[in-house]
Design an enzyme around this catalytic site. Sequence first.
Site, PDB file in Angstrom:
ATOM      1  N   LYS A  21       0.959  -1.216  -0.060  1.00  0.00           N
ATOM      2  CA  LYS A  21       0.032   0.032  -0.016  1.00  0.00           C
ATOM      3  C   LYS A  21       0.909   1.411   0.139  1.00  0.00           C
ATOM      4  O   LYS A  21       0.954   2.061  -0.740  1.00  0.00           O
ATOM      5  CB  LYS A  21      -0.957   0.093   1.066  1.00  0.00           C
ATOM      6  CG  LYS A  21      -2.093   0.873   0.992  1.00  0.00           C
ATOM      7  CD  LYS A  21      -2.864   1.079   2.564  1.00  0.00           C
ATOM      8  CE  LYS A  21      -3.962  -0.083   2.592  1.00  0.00           C
ATOM      9  NZ  LYS A  21      -4.406  -0.441   3.810  1.00  0.00           N
ATOM     10  N   ARG A  90      -2.911   3.044   8.876  1.00  0.00           N
ATOM     11  CA  ARG A  90      -3.120   1.954   8.054  1.00  0.00           C
ATOM     12  C   ARG A  90      -2.146   0.995   7.889  1.00  0.00           C
ATOM     13  O   ARG A  90      -0.952   1.315   7.655  1.00  0.00           O
ATOM     14  CB  ARG A  90      -3.477   2.585   6.439  1.00  0.00           C
ATOM     15  CG  ARG A  90      -4.410   3.510   6.557  1.00  0.00           C
ATOM     16  CD  ARG A  90      -4.359   4.444   5.051  1.00  0.00           C
ATOM     17  NE  ARG A  90      -5.036   3.614   4.168  1.00  0.00           N
ATOM     18  CZ  ARG A  90      -5.045   4.008   3.039  1.00  0.00           C
ATOM     19  NH1 ARG A  90      -4.656   5.267   2.457  1.00  0.00           N
ATOM     20  NH2 ARG A  90      -5.606   3.254   1.918  1.00  0.00           N
ATOM     21  N   GLY A  99      -6.592  -9.876   8.225  1.00  0.00           N
ATOM     22  CA  GLY A  99      -6.377 -10.771   9.270  1.00  0.00           C
ATOM     23  C   GLY A  99      -5.399  -9.870   9.688  1.00  0.00           C
ATOM     24  O   GLY A  99      -5.140 -10.076  11.146  1.00  0.00           O
ATOM     25  N   MET A 101      -4.388  -5.707  11.312  1.00  0.00           N
ATOM     26  CA  MET A 101      -5.123  -4.700  11.966  1.00  0.00           C
ATOM     27  C   MET A 101      -5.917  -3.951  10.910  1.00  0.00           C
ATOM     28  O   MET A 101      -5.503  -3.568   9.697  1.00  0.00           O
ATOM     29  CB  MET A 101      -4.185  -3.696  12.824  1.00  0.00           C
ATOM     30  CG  MET A 101      -5.075  -2.946  13.926  1.00  0.00           C
ATOM     31  SD  MET A 101      -4.202  -1.444  14.298  1.00  0.00           S
ATOM     32  CE  MET A 101      -4.369  -0.374  13.064  1.00  0.00           C
ATOM     33  N   ARG A 334      -3.506  -0.750  -6.520  1.00  0.00           N
ATOM     34  CA  ARG A 334      -2.683  -1.689  -6.674  1.00  0.00           C
ATOM     35  C   ARG A 334      -2.875  -2.613  -7.913  1.00  0.00           C
ATOM     36  O   ARG A 334      -4.208  -2.365  -8.462  1.00  0.00           O
ATOM     37  CB  ARG A 334      -2.676  -2.707  -5.478  1.00  0.00           C
ATOM     38  CG  ARG A 334      -4.012  -3.446  -5.166  1.00  0.00           C
ATOM     39  CD  ARG A 334      -4.193  -4.336  -4.224  1.00  0.00           C
ATOM     40  NE  ARG A 334      -5.768  -4.360  -4.018  1.00  0.00           N
ATOM     41  CZ  ARG A 334      -6.250  -4.721  -2.772  1.00  0.00           C
ATOM     42  NH1 ARG A 334      -5.507  -4.853  -1.741  1.00  0.00           N
ATOM     43  NH2 ARG A 334      -7.623  -5.001  -2.581  1.00  0.00           N
ATOM     44  N   HIS A 449      -8.568 -31.101   7.219  1.00  0.00           N
ATOM     45  CA  HIS A 449      -8.157 -32.642   6.788  1.00  0.00           C
ATOM     46  C   HIS A 449      -9.326 -32.717   5.532  1.00  0.00           C
ATOM     47  O   HIS A 449      -8.726 -33.481   4.593  1.00  0.00           O
ATOM     48  CB  HIS A 449      -8.759 -33.629   7.773  1.00  0.00           C
ATOM     49  CG  HIS A 449      -9.026 -34.986   7.409  1.00  0.00           C
ATOM     50  ND1 HIS A 449      -9.857 -35.580   6.845  1.00  0.00           N
ATOM     51  CD2 HIS A 449      -8.037 -35.932   7.424  1.00  0.00           C
ATOM     52  CE1 HIS A 449      -9.736 -36.864   6.862  1.00  0.00           C
ATOM     53  NE2 HIS A 449      -8.430 -37.171   6.872  1.00  0.00           N
ATOM     54  N   SER A 774      13.196 -42.129 -16.181  1.00  0.00           N
ATOM     55  CA  SER A 774      12.035 -41.677 -15.940  1.00  0.00           C
ATOM     56  C   SER A 774      11.753 -41.390 -14.139  1.00  0.00           C
ATOM     57  O   SER A 774      11.850 -42.589 -13.458  1.00  0.00           O
ATOM     58  CB  SER A 774      10.819 -42.242 -16.247  1.00  0.00           C
ATOM     59  OG  SER A 774       9.808 -41.603 -16.060  1.00  0.00           O
ATOM     60  N   CYS A 842       7.517 -38.984 -14.441  1.00  0.00           N
ATOM     61  CA  CYS A 842       6.175 -39.542 -14.486  1.00  0.00           C
ATOM     62  C   CYS A 842       5.285 -39.210 -13.312  1.00  0.00           C
ATOM     63  O   CYS A 842       4.144 -40.016 -13.302  1.00  0.00           O
ATOM     64  CB  CYS A 842       6.304 -40.981 -15.196  1.00  0.00           C
ATOM     65  SG  CYS A 842       7.044 -42.091 -14.213  1.00  0.00           S
ATOM     66  N   TYR A 862      11.325 -34.041 -20.760  1.00  0.00           N
ATOM     67  CA  TYR A 862       9.911 -33.979 -20.606  1.00  0.00           C
ATOM     68  C   TYR A 862       9.202 -34.145 -19.457  1.00  0.00           C
ATOM     69  O   TYR A 862       9.786 -34.745 -18.520  1.00  0.00           O
ATOM     70  CB  TYR A 862       9.358 -34.916 -21.375  1.00  0.00           C
ATOM     71  CG  TYR A 862       9.359 -36.391 -21.023  1.00  0.00           C
ATOM     72  CD1 TYR A 862       8.466 -36.949 -20.455  1.00  0.00           C
ATOM     73  CD2 TYR A 862      10.528 -37.159 -21.775  1.00  0.00           C
ATOM     74  CE1 TYR A 862       8.956 -38.392 -19.927  1.00  0.00           C
ATOM     75  CE2 TYR A 862      10.680 -38.556 -21.124  1.00  0.00           C
ATOM     76  CZ  TYR A 862       9.890 -39.083 -20.441  1.00  0.00           C
ATOM     77  OH  TYR A 862       9.963 -40.288 -19.909  1.00  0.00           O
TER      78      TYR A 862
HETATM   79  P1  ADP Z   1      -7.567  -1.629   3.549  1.00  0.00           P
HETATM   80  O1  ADP Z   1      -6.222  -2.240   3.525  1.00  0.00           O
HETATM   81  O2  ADP Z   1      -8.538  -2.596   4.381  1.00  0.00           O
HETATM   82  O3  ADP Z   1      -7.922  -1.627   2.213  1.00  0.00           O
HETATM   83  P2  ADP Z   1      -7.210   0.978   4.015  1.00  0.00           P
HETATM   84  O4  ADP Z   1      -6.018   1.399   4.708  1.00  0.00           O
HETATM   85  O5  ADP Z   1      -7.128   1.049   2.627  1.00  0.00           O
HETATM   86  O6  ADP Z   1      -7.449  -0.420   4.508  1.00  0.00           O
HETATM   87  O7  ADP Z   1      -8.355   1.796   4.546  1.00  0.00           O
HETATM   88  C1  ADP Z   1      -9.823   1.445   4.057  1.00  0.00           C
HETATM   89  C2  ADP Z   1     -10.393   2.689   3.799  1.00  0.00           C
HETATM   90  O8  ADP Z   1     -10.479   3.391   4.750  1.00  0.00           O
HETATM   91  C3  ADP Z   1     -10.016   3.208   2.549  1.00  0.00           C
HETATM   92  O9  ADP Z   1     -10.722   2.758   1.650  1.00  0.00           O
HETATM   93  C4  ADP Z   1     -10.757   4.674   2.665  1.00  0.00           C
HETATM   94  O10 ADP Z   1     -11.842   4.424   2.192  1.00  0.00           O
HETATM   95  C5  ADP Z   1     -10.726   4.883   4.167  1.00  0.00           C
HETATM   96  N1  ADP Z   1      -9.464   5.774   4.659  1.00  0.00           N
HETATM   97  C6  ADP Z   1      -8.275   5.276   5.040  1.00  0.00           C
HETATM   98  N2  ADP Z   1      -7.419   6.308   4.768  1.00  0.00           N
HETATM   99  C7  ADP Z   1      -8.064   7.449   4.646  1.00  0.00           C
HETATM  100  C8  ADP Z   1      -7.922   8.770   4.597  1.00  0.00           C
HETATM  101  N3  ADP Z   1      -6.887   9.410   5.005  1.00  0.00           N
HETATM  102  N4  ADP Z   1      -9.112   9.764   4.311  1.00  0.00           N
HETATM  103  C9  ADP Z   1     -10.101   9.155   4.181  1.00  0.00           C
HETATM  104  N5  ADP Z   1     -10.592   7.959   3.965  1.00  0.00           N
HETATM  105  C10 ADP Z   1      -9.380   7.038   4.155  1.00  0.00           C
HETATM  106 MG    MG Z   2      -7.777  -0.338   1.082  1.00  0.00          MG
END
Ligand code: ADP
Ligand code: MG
Length: 882
Positions: A21, A90, A99, A101, A334, A449, A774, A842, A862
């Site tokens: 990110k 973030r 999974g 934060m 991304r 399993h 083989s 094989c 092969y």
């Molecule tokens: P994830 O990895 O779950 O996508 P993000 O870090 O992208 O988490 O945050 C999820 C959402 O929170 C973003 O899609 C956006 O809508 C909102 N968000 C994050 N940072 C900002 C910001 N600086 N201003 C406004 N909205 C934000």
């Molecule tokens: Mg996001």
Amino acid sequence: RKYVYDFAEGNRAMADLLGGKGANLAEMTVMGLPVPPGFTITTEACRAYLATGAPPQGLAEEVGEHLHALERAMGRKLGQVDEPLLVSVRSGARFSMPGMMDTVLDIGLTDESVAGLAAWSGDERLAWDSYRRLVQMFGTTVLGVEPGHFSDALRAAKLAKGVTGDLELDAADLRALTTTFKNIVREHAGREFPQDPREQLDLAIRSVFESWNTERAHVYRRAEHIPEDLGTAVNVCAMVFGNLGDDSGTGVAFTRDPATGAPGVYGDYLADAQGEDVVAGIRNTLPLHRLAELQPRPYEQLMAIMRTLEEHYRDLCDIEFTIERGKLWMLQTRVGKRTAAAAFRIAEALREEGVIDADEALRRVTGAQLAQLMFPRFADTATRPVATGVAASPGAAVGEVVFDSATAVRRAEAGAAVILVRKETNPDDLDGLIHARGVLTSRGGKTSHAAVVARGLGRTCVCGAESLNVDAANRRFTTADGTVVAEGDVISIDGTAGEVYLGRLAVVPSPVVDYFEGRRPPGRDALLQAVDRIITHADARRRLEVRANADTSDDTRRARRLGATGVGLCRTEHMFLGDRRVLVERLILAETDAERESALAALLPLQREDFVRILEEMDGLPVTIRLLDPPLHEFLPDRTALTAQVAVAQALGRPDAPETLLRAVDRLHEQNPMLGTRGVRLGLVVPGLYEMQVRAIAEAAAIRVRAGGTPRVEIMIPLVGDVRELDIMAGRARRILDAITAETQFPYEIGTMIELPRAALTAGRIAGSAEFFSFGTNDLTQTVWGFSRDDVEATVFPAYITEGIFAVSPFETIDRDGVGKLIADAVEAGRAARPDLVLGVCGEHGGDPASIGFFHDVGLDYVSCSPFRVPVARLEAGRAAV
Ligand code: ADP
Ligand code: MG
Ligand code: MG
């Protein structure tokens, strides 16, 4: 040591350090796109924190400097009382990872600055709603308070007011709720909600670091094979507001349709909302094109940015954006995830547009994706699933529901298609799994399993369909809406999508398979055109040949249609079953040479006929025939079932035969048949058996030559451990072949399987007597690891995978370090001794997308795999070469 990078200091190549990110936010910033200012704390800082439990020296100061720069850029201070600057914190690792934060928004709001936000936005409700969300989110994710405490309080507030929706709470309600939330924090976290904005920020950063080690994150990394020691970066980003009225909003978008790969942007927009509202699904989103009417200027700008991004990344991008009072902000981008079909279409479309070249298009798709496109599917897409779970093993299976292994076996043997339904499976269910078309469980994920065993067996599996209540004792399960499904009722499960349907859905074969088998030209179908172009390029580029494992003429024909250029493994044991079992019994029970010879003479023409047909189907291409491998007792009746053999015995004119047979079973009984009288040992112990097989092959080849064909026979001697075993058998075989080729000329080769460690270790000497090797990687894996495959896959492997001892079964993907090392050494020694030695594989690994690159790398000639896998192997062999 530099631990913090301004968005303007990074770029997308720095994803190891800045996380995915952060690297992409930096890339967009440098490209001049409108990204709110911010900075990224490196994964290195995270690793240092996790190693010592404290932020590394100097981190706090560096964060302070970057925060000041951010404040200067924005002309506001974090949490200042009038017009506060707020930030989001973030997480963002190298690989996208649910999974970890959650993002904490609106850091910087305090009892004082909340009024500043109200004044600046002109919206008091918004200010208090933001604040109570911050306390709630910070309380749960940073301070570890049970989320239930907050949601209970929210529910109580609505109840007290007599309303049902969050939106019906006004500013005063939310203000009171914020106080309640702060009390909850005090009570359950043992501290006050921090009123110092910088402390909020520092605690949030730490908690992102720590979230690398949550249980959910570990589980996800294991499932996705992500290394444990990468750590996560932390992005601190100035807040922008999508919830300031109708001229604001937030959305997600893709530069192409990630489901089908169709060209044209695609996305969802929600007016007057913040990011989390879109995913929470509280309100209905609008399709992206509606934004054109609502906010034409930002819409145009967004379209232009998406074109720029796709050109820049040369791939499908997904983005998150927010519009604050008519101004567009980019919050994330991304290279987007996509379905298998979309991967092919997008790669080919980009190649056609000249954005990428054909090699790059080939690199952009995988054999695993092609395999997915080759599974049958349900015809009908209108029916709603009654439950969804984890798509654990692909395919479409229809059958009657059974709840235990014994019933599965009984019904399957009576000819029924069955689906085994369990809460979860355990090793006792193996027999049921083998007999079922599919398996459905209400618990467990991709490494449960049921999932591991189903994938190994090629059965369709949906697991962890948690909304189902499975009541095996009363032989029924109940769906979320209360429908009861009893034993014998028919259901349909889609292991590719992880969906469960009531009743019988029609199954359609894959159009991609129809294309490969020549039943359907690509025509104007964009997906088939893409597959066609890409596989053609793979064929042009690959160095590895692809052969098929085929025991019958039907399999051989199919394999050839699917593009196999030879049979790499024709097993002869299937040719001893069915009606021929009686003849094999006679062979095993023979007490005199004359009896044995007559039994062999009866088998000879049957084998010969099999070989004639296989050689005919693969005319002009090599066919590797393996002489008999399994232990003989497999051809005799079960000891306890022997009484039922009386009739057979009488038919043979031996009233004493049941006892003779019993004695034979006892004589042939082995404690560990896998390591017993198998392969070349059988050839050496049972006089005339291998000779009969060689004669049948040679005579079949001669028949083909006389019919105008071009047979290319390769005789393969299995389970050799020492060159002398091979020398003896090969010598006998040559005498027979020389006699027959003296009359009718045809080329033949004699080689061996390398499937025992001793064979691999003495490969140089063995190559002196073998014209080809083989690698039998199934047995080689069994013997290198000392794993009896039939015993451990269901019992040991689920635990091994959970413990991270290996990420995937070594029977599925080649164990490069162990088994692979032996192969690499044997290749080298073999070629040194005989430069024109032909080398193939094989085992089942020959068709495994994740193993084929390895076989290319070690220089095999092969791979051989099941007919169905041939296109997958062609594709992967091409990818290995570019
Ligand atoms: P994830 O990895 O779950 O996508 P993000 O870090 O992208 O988490 O945050 C999820 C959402 O929170 C973003 O899609 C956006 O809508 C909102 N968000 C994050 N940072 C900002 C910001 N600086 N201003 C406004 N909205 C934000
Ligand atoms: Mg996001
Ligand atoms: Mg073997």
